[in-house]
Design a protein around this motif. Sequence first.
Motif, mmCIF file in Angstrom:
data_model
loop_
_atom_site.group_PDB
_atom_site.id
_atom_site.type_symbol
_atom_site.label_atom_id
_atom_site.label_comp_id
_atom_site.label_asym_id
_atom_site.label_seq_id
_atom_site.Cartn_x
_atom_site.Cartn_y
_atom_site.Cartn_z
ATOM 1 N N LEU A 101 -105.172 13.631 33.040
ATOM 2 C CA LEU A 101 -104.579 14.490 32.017
ATOM 3 C C LEU A 101 -105.656 15.184 31.209
ATOM 4 C CD1 LEU A 101 -101.769 12.142 30.654
ATOM 5 C CD2 LEU A 101 -101.433 14.204 32.026
ATOM 6 N N THR A 195 -106.472 24.298 30.831
ATOM 7 C CA THR A 195 -105.339 23.408 31.093
ATOM 8 C C THR A 195 -104.698 23.001 29.773
ATOM 9 O OG1 THR A 195 -106.395 22.537 33.090
ATOM 10 C CG2 THR A 195 -104.618 21.226 32.128
ATOM 11 N N THR A 196 -103.392 23.089 29.694
ATOM 12 C CA THR A 196 -102.668 22.726 28.475
ATOM 13 C C THR A 196 -102.839 21.248 28.179
ATOM 14 O OG1 THR A 196 -101.017 24.432 28.944
ATOM 15 C CG2 THR A 196 -100.406 22.721 27.356
ATOM 16 N N GLN A 199 -101.187 18.088 30.038
ATOM 17 C CA GLN A 199 -100.863 18.397 31.425
ATOM 18 C C GLN A 199 -101.963 17.881 32.352
ATOM 19 O OE1 GLN A 199 -97.922 19.982 32.468
ATOM 20 N NE2 GLN A 199 -97.380 19.614 30.315
ATOM 21 N N HIS A 200 -101.597 17.624 33.599
ATOM 22 C CA HIS A 200 -102.599 17.205 34.570
ATOM 23 C C HIS A 200 -103.483 18.388 34.965
ATOM 24 C CE1 HIS A 200 -99.864 13.724 35.129
ATOM 25 N NE2 HIS A 200 -101.005 13.095 35.346
#
Length: 226
Positions: A101, A195-196, A199-200
């Motif tokens: 993550l 990447t948020t 999130q992965h």
Amino acid sequence: MTVSGEVRRASRWQDAVRLLLLINASAQPVPPHLVGPAGAVGVVRTQVRLQKLDFWLRYPDYLAYELMNEYEAAPEETNLLDLAEDILSTDEPDLRRFPMLRHRFGAFEELNEGLAPLVEKGLVSKDQVLGESRVSEHIYYLLARGREVANDLAAQAPALQWYVARTRLLVAMVDGLGGTQLKNRQYLLKDYADTTIGQHIAPITDQARARLVQLRTAAANRSEEN
């Protein structure tokens, strides 16, 4: 990710073995000023460093991309392209990926679950340096029994030779760099940085393979010109 879209997760045993081999490869001699436990034969300082090394181990395509960064900084080191191609020319990026993550400070997964069996069996010992209001540093000691088990695993289980090779490659690549420096290097890649949170982190295999082709082509052109 898996074909079904479900997140592929390592078992507790897989996490423990991966972390043991990673700690065994990356542990430095215990400095005289650091009071470690009896039987300590090496030390990995800071959770950040261990997390960032674990990320590259769990995302072979990102590791290959970093090797290409190293190559661009030193084009005479053509073996770096060979190492990247060794990763990208196989199914390794898919078969060896265990997604992590994106947290506030980059890729993160709680280490305690994987470390617990190592601590229980007397292979690794953990310590903390306390600051004014929180833990300021996590320290991981490799114990003599841990080194023995790591070496035995590598010798007796051929399937684990991949981890041995990759952990050695990682340690050589980041020699002398601290956890914060590794974190900053990973943030240089836009796909990772964007990447948020929560999130992965997605794979970059296609992007890495395309870059490898470009670098190989450029190298061939330079060779022809010379």
